[in-house]
Motif scaffolding. Sequence first.
Motif, PDB file in Angstrom:
ATOM      1  N   ALA A 228       0.825  -1.200   0.000  1.00 32.96           N
ATOM      2  CA  ALA A 228       0.000   0.000   0.000  1.00 32.96           C
ATOM      3  C   ALA A 228       0.863   1.255   0.000  1.00 32.96           C
ATOM      4  N   ASP A 229       1.918   1.263   0.784  1.00 30.23           N
ATOM      5  CA  ASP A 229       2.837   2.405   0.801  1.00 30.23           C
ATOM      6  C   ASP A 229       3.527   2.578  -0.547  1.00 30.23           C
ATOM      7  N   ALA A 230       3.959   1.465  -1.144  1.00 33.03           N
ATOM      8  CA  ALA A 230       4.674   1.535  -2.421  1.00 33.03           C
ATOM      9  C   ALA A 230       3.784   2.099  -3.523  1.00 33.03           C
TER      10      ALA A 230
ATOM     11  N   LEU B  23      -0.898   4.673  -1.477  1.00 33.85           N
ATOM     12  CA  LEU B  23      -2.264   4.710  -0.953  1.00 33.85           C
ATOM     13  C   LEU B  23      -2.328   5.485   0.362  1.00 33.85           C
ATOM     14  N   VAL B  24      -3.449   6.163   0.563  1.00 35.47           N
ATOM     15  CA  VAL B  24      -3.703   6.889   1.808  1.00 35.47           C
ATOM     16  C   VAL B  24      -5.024   6.394   2.394  1.00 35.47           C
ATOM     17  N   ASP B  25      -5.262   6.743   3.666  1.00 32.32           N
ATOM     18  CA  ASP B  25      -6.480   6.312   4.369  1.00 32.32           C
ATOM     19  C   ASP B  25      -6.620   4.797   4.291  1.00 32.32           C
ATOM     20  N   VAL B  26      -5.546   4.102   4.616  1.00 36.06           N
ATOM     21  CA  VAL B  26      -5.478   2.653   4.437  1.00 36.06           C
ATOM     22  C   VAL B  26      -6.115   1.914   5.610  1.00 36.06           C
ATOM     23  N   GLN B  27      -6.871   0.863   5.290  1.00 39.73           N
ATOM     24  CA  GLN B  27      -7.506   0.004   6.285  1.00 39.73           C
ATOM     25  C   GLN B  27      -7.329  -1.456   5.866  1.00 39.73           C
ATOM     26  N   PRO B  28      -7.394  -2.393   6.825  1.00 39.11           N
ATOM     27  CA  PRO B  28      -7.340  -3.811   6.463  1.00 39.11           C
ATOM     28  C   PRO B  28      -8.594  -4.235   5.701  1.00 39.11           C
ATOM     29  N   LEU B  29      -8.439  -5.222   4.818  1.00 36.83           N
ATOM     30  CA  LEU B  29      -9.600  -5.814   4.156  1.00 36.83           C
ATOM     31  C   LEU B  29     -10.358  -6.721   5.119  1.00 36.83           C
ATOM     32  N   THR B  30      -9.621  -7.396   6.003  1.00 36.77           N
ATOM     33  CA  THR B  30     -10.231  -8.236   7.036  1.00 36.77           C
ATOM     34  C   THR B  30      -9.593  -7.900   8.369  1.00 36.77           C
ATOM     35  N   SER B  31     -10.357  -8.010   9.432  1.00 37.99           N
ATOM     36  CA  SER B  31      -9.803  -7.770  10.761  1.00 37.99           C
ATOM     37  C   SER B  31      -9.141  -9.032  11.270  1.00 37.99           C
ATOM     38  N   SER B  32      -8.162  -8.861  12.135  1.00 38.51           N
ATOM     39  CA  SER B  32      -7.451  -9.987  12.730  1.00 38.51           C
ATOM     40  C   SER B  32      -7.959 -10.200  14.146  1.00 38.51           C
TER      41      SER B  32
ATOM     42  N   GLY C 296      -4.717  -7.062  10.042  1.00 38.07           N
ATOM     43  CA  GLY C 296      -5.570  -8.021   9.349  1.00 38.07           C
ATOM     44  C   GLY C 296      -5.038  -8.262   7.956  1.00 38.07           C
ATOM     45  N   LEU C 297      -5.652  -9.189   7.237  1.00 42.75           N
ATOM     46  CA  LEU C 297      -5.182  -9.531   5.899  1.00 42.75           C
ATOM     47  C   LEU C 297      -5.610  -8.477   4.886  1.00 42.75           C
ATOM     48  N   GLY C 298      -4.702  -8.163   3.945  1.00 36.10           N
ATOM     49  CA  GLY C 298      -4.999  -7.225   2.878  1.00 36.10           C
ATOM     50  C   GLY C 298      -5.115  -5.796   3.372  1.00 36.10           C
ATOM     51  N   ARG C 299      -5.127  -4.886   2.432  1.00 36.70           N
ATOM     52  CA  ARG C 299      -5.315  -3.466   2.730  1.00 36.70           C
ATOM     53  C   ARG C 299      -6.136  -2.832   1.605  1.00 36.70           C
ATOM     54  N   VAL C 300      -6.855  -1.765   1.918  1.00 37.38           N
ATOM     55  CA  VAL C 300      -7.558  -0.974   0.924  1.00 37.38           C
ATOM     56  C   VAL C 300      -7.372   0.495   1.267  1.00 37.38           C
ATOM     57  N   GLY C 301      -7.141   1.306   0.245  1.00 37.60           N
ATOM     58  CA  GLY C 301      -6.934   2.735   0.451  1.00 37.60           C
ATOM     59  C   GLY C 301      -7.143   3.472  -0.851  1.00 37.60           C
ATOM     60  N   ASN C 302      -6.829   4.757  -0.842  1.00 34.42           N
ATOM     61  CA  ASN C 302      -7.097   5.612  -1.994  1.00 34.42           C
ATOM     62  C   ASN C 302      -5.812   6.204  -2.555  1.00 34.42           C
ATOM     63  N   LEU C 303      -5.782   6.325  -3.878  1.00 32.78           N
ATOM     64  CA  LEU C 303      -4.728   7.097  -4.514  1.00 32.78           C
ATOM     65  C   LEU C 303      -4.992   8.582  -4.282  1.00 32.78           C
ATOM     66  N   SER C 304      -3.944   9.374  -4.352  1.00 31.36           N
ATOM     67  CA  SER C 304      -4.129  10.811  -4.117  1.00 31.36           C
ATOM     68  C   SER C 304      -4.943  11.460  -5.224  1.00 31.36           C
ATOM     69  N   ALA C 305      -4.943  10.857  -6.399  1.00 32.74           N
ATOM     70  CA  ALA C 305      -5.736  11.362  -7.522  1.00 32.74           C
ATOM     71  C   ALA C 305      -6.085  10.187  -8.427  1.00 32.74           C
ATOM     72  N   PRO C 306      -7.238  10.255  -9.111  1.00 38.32           N
ATOM     73  CA  PRO C 306      -7.598   9.162 -10.007  1.00 38.32           C
ATOM     74  C   PRO C 306      -6.579   9.006 -11.141  1.00 38.32           C
ATOM     75  N   THR C 307      -6.476   7.786 -11.636  1.00 38.29           N
ATOM     76  CA  THR C 307      -5.616   7.506 -12.779  1.00 38.29           C
ATOM     77  C   THR C 307      -6.269   6.401 -13.582  1.00 38.29           C
ATOM     78  N   THR C 308      -5.731   6.086 -14.740  1.00 38.25           N
ATOM     79  CA  THR C 308      -6.308   5.007 -15.529  1.00 38.25           C
ATOM     80  C   THR C 308      -5.770   3.659 -15.055  1.00 38.25           C
ATOM     81  N   LEU C 309      -6.531   2.625 -15.331  1.00 34.16           N
ATOM     82  CA  LEU C 309      -6.086   1.290 -14.969  1.00 34.16           C
ATOM     83  C   LEU C 309      -4.760   0.971 -15.641  1.00 34.16           C
ATOM     84  N   GLY C 310      -4.612   1.365 -16.892  1.00 30.31           N
ATOM     85  CA  GLY C 310      -3.365   1.095 -17.608  1.00 30.31           C
ATOM     86  C   GLY C 310      -2.175   1.776 -16.968  1.00 30.31           C
TER      87      GLY C 310
END
Length: 293
Positions: free
Chosen positions: A129-131, A134-143, A151-165
Amino acid sequence: MTGQRSDHGAGSTPPPSVGDVLLAVEELWPETLAESWDAVGLVVGKPSNPASKILFAVDPTHEVISEALQWGADLIITHHPLMMKPVNSVAATHFKGNAVHRLIEGGCALTTVHTNGDSAVGGVSDVLADAFGLVDVQPLTSSAGGLPEEGLGRVGNLSAPTTLGDFAGVVFSILPAVAGGVRVAGDCDGLVRRVAVCGGAGDSLFDQVRASGADVYVTADLRHHPVSEAREAASNDRPYLIDVSHFGSEWLWLTPAAAALAHVLADHGFDADIRVSSVNTDPWDFVLTPGMP
């Protein structure tokens, strides 16, 4: 790839014992965070033995063991277990038993930090997530029994939208080069901002990824049927999927893990030479793609 070394080389302060290192490992990556099916902790070695030279690696392969023994390592810390399932023999007639014999005869201990290293703060998925920025990061599952941020996995936001490519290009540029490269499912021009990640094999977390509202999910070892079903069940064509090398997704963690261990040992008055293995243990050697001669 080249071997990497922490800033804490052997000096005037005493080296830790294997047991001292295990206590530091427990402080960083508690065994209580490991999944119930996992096999973590000390595999080979005596806690009373010294551990002045420590090697981090993803896999306890024979090439990694050779590297460790040639360097004179006292301890190898791997992400993947040598023995995930119980065994009836460690005879040197098979490769796992031979690995145990080589380690014992070489005076080198082996310990494993696996799913506890995935779930812990600063673990494998946090590093991803750091690499990826991502910001405002949270686990996908709690431990169970862990902190809210563990917990396992992380989800967060990019600072600005970008394309999938473009985002896939960032992922490709950050991870170590392996034969399999990076595979992507989704619209190359589709916009992404919310990103889910899971180091290693993460197709068991598709429900949590969908619930998180992620636009794209980066993980490894994605198989045909789970991917096909995930794409069929997509809402507004999301989440897109990025399939990366299992080894590569976890290799990024080794350097910050080595640095974290060095700092904890220093806090306890110990000094050790800690390095990251230079061995690429991704099992694939080459790949054929359409258009190749």
